[in-house]
Design an enzyme around this catalytic site. Structure first.
Site: not given
Length: 311
Positions: A261, A266
């Site tokens: 990410c 994330r």
């Protein structure tokens, strides 16, 4: 085996099982529900740990008995860009009362972004099957108006001993470059938003950019992390739905996967899904775009035509 021997063996197994805690027996999957956790708040073999990103959110109210982790100081080395080293992690685990015979439930805000990061670091240091995520995290707990507390509860320190780090769970720049150059069959799954992936923006609104170039790693595919979550309550979609979601871009467990990410938080959420929920071979690239996008000489893909963040 005689009947008496069978009974004795059964009793021994039961005693050993009870030593691990009733809660640990009742919850064998990678997720726990809010209902399950509320019923087991007082179980001495359950340790609840909050890993949130919003400052002060733990102090304003947390799940009763939960300990607090500050991801940016407790789970990383603050001088070098690295996850917490073995000694630091061991000290943290002991302080939290965490051990291999304790069921550890991690939860946090932002639909468990950094709780998943915590699960990834815990897994690297040998705490895997007994570490769970609270499905839905803070969001679902609060939506259901379950009990909260404001005062931390002290816990008895553990004697946890860290083992050799499982580096197979962590992708490095060299692993990513090997995939780009087709010297590895690992697939790179970028879980950022479509605008980040295309290069239209470098970072989400309100976040530091931290990269000079916009775009994505050549050959990577994009499934935004939020597509794996039920937006109403933050819970994960069913395994069947998740398999279908990732299969649409060729991620089906047949090849190793590297999740990526912006800074690795994330992507750790998607790593948890692939590795723990679906059982795929996956490694999280915590260098992510802030590393790859800044390295001199590496190729990038930029469909939006904004290589330097602007036309």
């Amino acid at each position: 085996m005689s009947v008496l021997s069978f009974i004795r063996r059964g009793a021994a197994v039961l005693a050993a099982s009870l030593a691990l805690g009733g809660a640990a027996l009742a919850q064998t999957g990678p997720l726990v529900s809010t209902e399950w956790l509320e019923k087991n708040l007082s179980d001495p073999k359950v340790r609840i740990v909050e890993v949130s990103v919003e400052p002060g959110i733990y102090e304003r109210g947390h799940i009763p008995g939960a300990q607090n982790i500050a991801w940016h100081t407790d789970l990383v080395e603050t001088v070098s860009r690295n996850i917490a080293g073995p000694e630091k992690f061991q000290a943290l685990a002991r302080k939290l009362g965490v051990d291999k015979d304790v069921t550890v439930v991690l939860y946090g805000d932002n639909n468990n972004w950094f709780a998943a990061w915590g699960a990834w670091v815990f897994d690297i240091y040998g705490l895997r099957d007994n570490v769970k995520l609270l499905d839905g995290g803070r969001k679902k707990w609060e939506l259901e108006k379950r009990p909260v507390a404001t005062n931390p509860v002290p816990v008895k320190a553990s004697s946890f001993t860290v083992g050799e780090p499982n580096n197979a769970l962590r992708a490095r720049l060299t692993d990513v470059v090997a995939s780009v150059e087709k010297k590895s069959d690992a697939r790179i799954l970028d879980i950022r938003s479509p605008d980040e992936f295309s290069g239209k923006i470098i970072a989400p609104a309100g976040f530091q950019e931290l990269a000079l170039r916009a775009g994505h790693i050549p050959g990577s595919v994009n499934v935004p992390w939020a597509r794996a979550v039920n937006q109403a309550d933050g819970t994960l979609k069913s395994p069947e739905e998740l398999k279908k979601l990732y299969a649409e871009v060729g991620i089906d467990g047949s090849k190793p996967v590297i999740t990526s990410c912006r800074i690795g938080e994330r992507s750790s959420h998607t790593w948890f899904i692939l590795s723990r929920v679906l059982g795929y071979q996956a490694a999280n690239y915590d260098g992510s775009w802030t590393e790859y996008g800044n390295v001199v000489g590496l190729p990038i893909s930029n469909p939006a035509g904004t290589v330097w963040g602007g036309k």
